[in-house]
Design an enzyme around this catalytic site. Structure first.
Site, PDB file in Angstrom:
ATOM      1  N   LYS A  29      75.643 -50.578  26.754  1.00  0.00           N
ATOM      2  CA  LYS A  29      76.547 -51.625  27.092  1.00  0.00           C
ATOM      3  C   LYS A  29      78.154 -51.312  26.675  1.00  0.00           C
ATOM      4  CE  LYS A  29      75.781 -55.500  24.494  1.00  0.00           C
ATOM      5  NZ  LYS A  29      77.085 -56.047  23.814  1.00  0.00           N
ATOM      6  N   SER A  30      78.134 -50.808  25.539  1.00  0.00           N
ATOM      7  CA  SER A  30      79.646 -50.357  25.273  1.00  0.00           C
ATOM      8  C   SER A  30      80.309 -49.482  26.271  1.00  0.00           C
ATOM      9  CB  SER A  30      79.675 -49.579  23.936  1.00  0.00           C
ATOM     10  OG  SER A  30      79.289 -50.475  22.722  1.00  0.00           O
ATOM     11  N   ARG A  34      83.468 -50.434  29.278  1.00  0.00           N
ATOM     12  CA  ARG A  34      84.547 -49.527  29.302  1.00  0.00           C
ATOM     13  C   ARG A  34      84.810 -48.676  30.588  1.00  0.00           C
ATOM     14  NH1 ARG A  34      83.085 -50.170  24.253  1.00  0.00           N
ATOM     15  NH2 ARG A  34      84.456 -50.110  22.402  1.00  0.00           N
ATOM     16  N   GLY A 101      81.539 -60.321  23.488  1.00  0.00           N
ATOM     17  CA  GLY A 101      82.507 -59.966  22.488  1.00  0.00           C
ATOM     18  C   GLY A 101      83.402 -59.038  23.013  1.00  0.00           C
ATOM     19  N   ARG A 129      83.228 -67.222  18.155  1.00  0.00           N
ATOM     20  CA  ARG A 129      83.536 -66.273  17.491  1.00  0.00           C
ATOM     21  C   ARG A 129      85.056 -65.870  16.972  1.00  0.00           C
ATOM     22  NH1 ARG A 129      80.231 -61.431  20.282  1.00  0.00           N
ATOM     23  NH2 ARG A 129      80.724 -60.153  18.200  1.00  0.00           N
ATOM     24  N   GLN A 176      86.004 -52.840  18.535  1.00  0.00           N
ATOM     25  CA  GLN A 176      86.766 -53.631  19.406  1.00  0.00           C
ATOM     26  C   GLN A 176      87.990 -53.915  19.174  1.00  0.00           C
ATOM     27  OE1 GLN A 176      84.316 -57.277  19.409  1.00  0.00           O
ATOM     28  NE2 GLN A 176      82.229 -56.278  20.232  1.00  0.00           N
ATOM     29  N   ASP A 327      74.624 -53.270  15.446  1.00  0.00           N
ATOM     30  CA  ASP A 327      73.753 -53.958  16.337  1.00  0.00           C
ATOM     31  C   ASP A 327      72.372 -53.710  15.864  1.00  0.00           C
ATOM     32  OD1 ASP A 327      76.136 -55.124  17.403  1.00  0.00           O
ATOM     33  OD2 ASP A 327      76.186 -53.575  18.800  1.00  0.00           O
ATOM     34  N   ARG A 402      69.733 -60.186  21.017  1.00  0.00           N
ATOM     35  CA  ARG A 402      69.047 -59.169  19.973  1.00  0.00           C
ATOM     36  C   ARG A 402      68.418 -60.090  19.058  1.00  0.00           C
ATOM     37  NH1 ARG A 402      71.403 -54.758  21.839  1.00  0.00           N
ATOM     38  NH2 ARG A 402      74.011 -54.701  21.634  1.00  0.00           N
TER      39      ARG A 402
HETATM   40  C1  S3P Z   1      81.161 -52.978  20.267  1.00  0.00           C
HETATM   41  C2  S3P Z   1      81.647 -52.731  19.037  1.00  0.00           C
HETATM   42  C3  S3P Z   1      80.904 -53.348  17.924  1.00  0.00           C
HETATM   43  C4  S3P Z   1      79.438 -54.079  18.428  1.00  0.00           C
HETATM   44  C5  S3P Z   1      79.419 -54.581  19.815  1.00  0.00           C
HETATM   45  C6  S3P Z   1      79.951 -53.248  20.948  1.00  0.00           C
HETATM   46  C7  S3P Z   1      81.979 -51.976  21.558  1.00  0.00           C
HETATM   47  O1  S3P Z   1      81.479 -54.791  17.677  1.00  0.00           O
HETATM   48  O2  S3P Z   1      78.768 -54.737  17.530  1.00  0.00           O
HETATM   49  O3  S3P Z   1      78.114 -54.768  20.130  1.00  0.00           O
HETATM   50  O4  S3P Z   1      81.559 -51.658  22.534  1.00  0.00           O
HETATM   51  O5  S3P Z   1      83.180 -51.471  20.913  1.00  0.00           O
HETATM   52  P1  S3P Z   1      82.572 -54.895  16.570  1.00  0.00           P
HETATM   53  O6  S3P Z   1      83.700 -53.893  17.113  1.00  0.00           O
HETATM   54  O7  S3P Z   1      82.932 -56.157  16.276  1.00  0.00           O
HETATM   55  O8  S3P Z   1      82.008 -54.108  15.163  1.00  0.00           O
END
Ligand code: S3P
Length: 449
Positions: A29-30, A34, A101, A129, A176, A327, A402
């Site tokens: 997902k991350s 990006r 988020g 959030r 993030q 996560d 989750r």
């Molecule tokens: C993520 C960073 C994490 C993670 C989220 C994905 C990212 O959040 O919990 O699912 O892709 O940069 P935080 O930066 O709030 O820790």
């Protein structure tokens, strides 16, 4: 592709016979978020294979289109025609990031610095959030926050005519926040610097450098990292292969450990060391987990993971490991419920500001299934049942994919069925969860509403 839009629908899981076979993970997902964002910002075409087609990532794709990029799927590949650094156009409608988020916080860095108005909205979970963690540094760049609801969405931003590069020491361990500032730095002349005390996932650093940005990282002896990003780079479209998501892999991994007679292989999993905390912890608990076929793809370490059912023992998870498995605590709590002895998870206050307050959502879900636990402000201790969990609980997911998946995994090995109030939210990150787990032998049912 998903039925998330059809609203919350309960889903139950029941005690299953040994899970067998191979399962491919959806794209990380991350990295998927990006890949779309960096492709939208680069000049020329970015071609992405293995993109996660979950609701979160699709929302990011739509937002990039609203900013002037072209995003489309042709055959197996996603193609992004980027606009070049500084080339986004003012969106006429709010950018809607749904549940994501990562999508919204990165986008506020990517777009908020532009000298036009951009508005950001999301679903009820995302709108609860905290966003001050990114608004604060953006303000020091000169970004005006035109609208916010006590630091939450909906938010409207207008970038300054002359943004200034900043040095920002992040008070929270958050990839993030780090990424938001790095992305803002791309359209600011000069060098923008982010300092993080905890090594959080480094996908932005790695991928931006791959697109041609000037990214310099130094690590102090105490582990503190200083990341410098040069402004106004010439980014060029790339080919991106998205590896399988280690966070999604946590669900079949724990399922195979707790369902007796299981032997599964999870294919093509990202093994970036900033993401492997769960795997290491489960091995420490006595999990029979073998890392096979280690290889490098698209600049990232990946591997296949063979998991066989195991008798687990409770452990204390070192708090400094939290960022590398942030996560994964919900599904670790499920493994802990089946272990012998207590599992103690300190230093996890960040769980309170995820898609739900995951600390309380997990603790409530455990109690609903007759698992003893202690919920502290920043820790969780789970008393394991040495292979036996009563189950039978009805779990509130609080719009958190989750939470839904981890308690469905619990139901595969508990004595009574476990029901979650919404199975559709899973489409956020793992749209193929139910059919793929079913293929391994997991049993689910749609309870009567
Ligand atoms: C993520 C960073 C994490 C993670 C989220 C994905 C990212 O959040 O919990 O699912 O892709 O940069 P935080 O930066 O709030 O820790």
């Amino acid at each position: 592709m998903s039925n998330h839009s059809s609203g919350p629908t309960p889903l139950a899981s029941m005690r299953s016979l040994g899970l067998k076979g191979s399962i491919a993970m959806p794209g990380d997902k991350s990295i998927s978020h990006r890949a779309l964002m960096f492709g939208a910002m680069a000049t020329g075409e970015t071609v992405i294979s293995g993109l996660l087609e979950g609701e979160d990532v699709l929302a990011t794709g739509r937002a990039m289109t609203q900013l002037g990029a072209k995003v489309e799927k042709r055959g197996l590949y996603w193609h992004v025609e980027g606009v070049g650094v500084g080339g986004f156009t003012e969106p006429s409608e709010p950018l809607d990031f749904g549940n994501a988020g990562t999508g919204v916080r990165l986008a506020m860095g990517l777009v908020g610095t532009y000298n036009f108005v951009s508005r950001y909205v999301g679903d009820a979970s995302l709108s609860s959030r905290p966003m001050n963690r990114v608004l604060d540094p953006l303000r020091t760049i000169g970004v005006e926050v035109l609208e916010h609801q006590d630091g939450k969405l909906p938010i409207a931003l207008r970038g300054p005519s002359k943004p200034v590069p900043i040095t920002y020491h992040t008070p929270v361990a958050s990839a993030q926040v780090k990424s938001c500032i790095m992305l803002a730095g791309l359209i600011i002349p000069g060098v923008t610097t982010v300092i993080e005390d905890v090594f959080t996932r480094d996908h932005t650093e790695k991928m931006l450098a791959g697109f041609g940005a000037d990214v310099d990282v130094t690590t102090a002896p105490n582990g503190q990292r200083t990341i410098k990003v040069g402004g106004l780079p010439n980014l060029l479209g790339q080919e991106v292969q998205v590896p399988g998501d280690p966070s999604s892999a946590g669900f079949p991994m724990v399922a195979a450990l707790i369902v007796s007679g299981s032997d599964i292989t999870i294919e093509n999993v990202l093994m970036n060391p900033t993401r492997t905390g769960l795997l290491i912890t489960l091995q420490e608990m006595g999990g029979d987990i073998e890392v096979l076929n280690e290889r490098v793809s698209g600049g990232e370490d990946i591997a296949d993971i063979r998991v066989r059912s195991s008798e687990l023992k409770g452990v204390t998870v070192p708090p400094e490991r939290a960022a590398s498995m942030i996560d994964e605590y919900p599904v670790l709590a499920v493994a802990a419920a089946f272990a012998e002895g207590a599992t103690h998870m300190p230093g996890i206050e960040e769980l309170r500001v995820k898609e739900s307050d995951r600390l309380s959502a997990v603790a409530d879900g455990l109690r609903a299934n007759n698992v003893e636990c202690i919920e502290g402000e920043d820790f969780l201790t789970v008393e394991g049942g040495a292979g036996k969990v009563t189950g039978g609980g009805h779990v509130k997911t609080h719009m958190d994919h989750r939470i839904a998946m981890c308690f469905l995994i619990m139901g595969l090995a508990s004595q009574k069925d476990v029901t979650v109030d919404d199975g559709n939210i899973i489409a956020t990150s793992f749209p193929t969860f139910t059919p793929e787990m079913t293929r391994l032998g997991a049993e689910f049912s749609r309870p009567n509403q």
